[in-house]
Design an enzyme around this catalytic site. Structure first.
Site, PDB file in Angstrom:
ATOM      1  CE  LYS A  70     -11.278  -0.448  -1.376  1.00 10.50           C
ATOM      2  NZ  LYS A  70     -10.636  -1.188  -0.214  1.00 10.50           N
ATOM      3  CG  ASP A  82       0.695  14.497   0.177  1.00  9.16           C
ATOM      4  OD1 ASP A  82       0.209  15.021  -1.091  1.00  9.16           O
ATOM      5  OD2 ASP A  82       1.242  15.192   0.971  1.00  9.16           O
ATOM      6  CB  ALA A 134       2.811  -7.577  -4.275  1.00 12.08           C
ATOM      7  CB  ALA A 137      -4.494  -5.473   1.081  1.00 15.32           C
ATOM      8  CB  VAL A 161       6.613  -9.077 -12.351  1.00 17.30           C
ATOM      9  CG1 VAL A 161       4.970  -9.556 -12.170  1.00 17.30           C
ATOM     10  CG2 VAL A 161       6.635  -7.844 -13.191  1.00 17.30           C
TER      11      VAL A 161
END
Length: 277
Positions: A70, A82, A134, A137, A161
């Protein structure tokens, strides 16, 4: 399309076998009586760019992109939307008639549509959203919630982090919360989203205190194996609105299918069953 070439589309990944897209697109093509085909393609990374540039010559109108490509396909595209730029990844390539490759990411669109279908009364103005995780997804979810106008997004991840890096990309509307404080973050939230694999079959449990949930809170889990995760079962028990992750998978495919095959597909019981196999 009777006087045109039969449109071809597909999904590229490695491995590509886990993808549910062939079941979904195949079901829509058959149930809607449309000409076309959707092909799963397991392509080595060394061949990826060459294959993508060759597909339009073979009659392909576009492809979906699965893991691990991806991010890689962004460098192959001539044009990037965008939202794909913001997320840093594309799950859809459109092969335009002028020969250009157009990269898009419809995952955030799919998430919001699934949310609105599962909780018609939900509004971005309802209040704080808590996002667990995080990873890739989570980026799509945070981007879509921010774009929809959610006033505050509390982001929590086992590795802080990674959450901090995501916050840097999406600005002040996102606030990072330590993983050990995830239960406190949930208290009073209007929306809770699990983007982690925790709770998936074969993975560790999602050990986040849920006593902060309130009746009417919208809770959605992107895990689909099992479809009714422990998080959703507990949310239902507490009077929340529980939304499984299957809707996002289906909804994110709608823009591509409509673009490639000319008709907008339906979301119904048979469609869900087809995806589940």
């Amino acid at each position: 399309m009777s006087d045109q070439r039969i449109p071809l589309a597909g999904v590229i990944g490695s491995p590509v076998a886990p993808s549910r897209a062939p079941r979904l697109f195949g079901h829509w093509l058959k149930s809607m009586g449309l000409r076309g085909a959707y092909v799963p393609m397991d392509i080595a990374q060394a061949d990826l760019a060459q294959v993508i540039r060759t597909l339009p010559k073979m009659g392909f109108v576009g492809v979906n992109i699965a893991a691990p490509y991806k991010e890689t396909v962004m460098s192959v595209a001539d044009l990037i939307t965008d939202r794909a730029t913001l997320i840093g990844a594309a799950n859809t390539l459109i092969f335009r008639k002028d020969g250009k490759i157009h990269a898009d990411n419809t995952e955030g669109y799919g998430f919001i549509e699934s949310l609105r279908n599962g909780a018609p009364g939900w509004s971005a103005r309802d209040g704080t959203a808590v996002v667990l995780g995080a990873g890739a997804a989570a980026r799509s979810v945070v981007a879509s919630l921010s774009d929809a106008g959610v006033p505050e997004i509390l982001l929590t991840n086992r590795t802080r982090v990674r959450a901090e890096k995501l916050k840097e990309d999406f600005g002040q509307r996102v606030r990072v919360v330590d993983w050990v404080q995830a239960g406190n973050a949930i208290d009073g939230a209007a929306l809770v989203v699990n983007t982690t694999p925790l709770g998936m079959t074969g993975k560790p449990e999602l050990r986040v205190p849920l006593d902060g949930l309130r009746p009417g809170t919208v809770v959605t889990d992107l895990v689909i194996n099992p479809l009714r995760t422990p998080l959703l079962l507990e949310a239902e028990r507490m009077g929340c609105i529980a939304i499984d992750g299957l809707g996002m998978i289906i909804c994110q495919a709608i823009p591509a299918f409509e673009r490639w095959f000319g008709e907008r597909p339906m979301i119904d019981g048979p469609t869900r069953l087809a995806v589940l196999g």
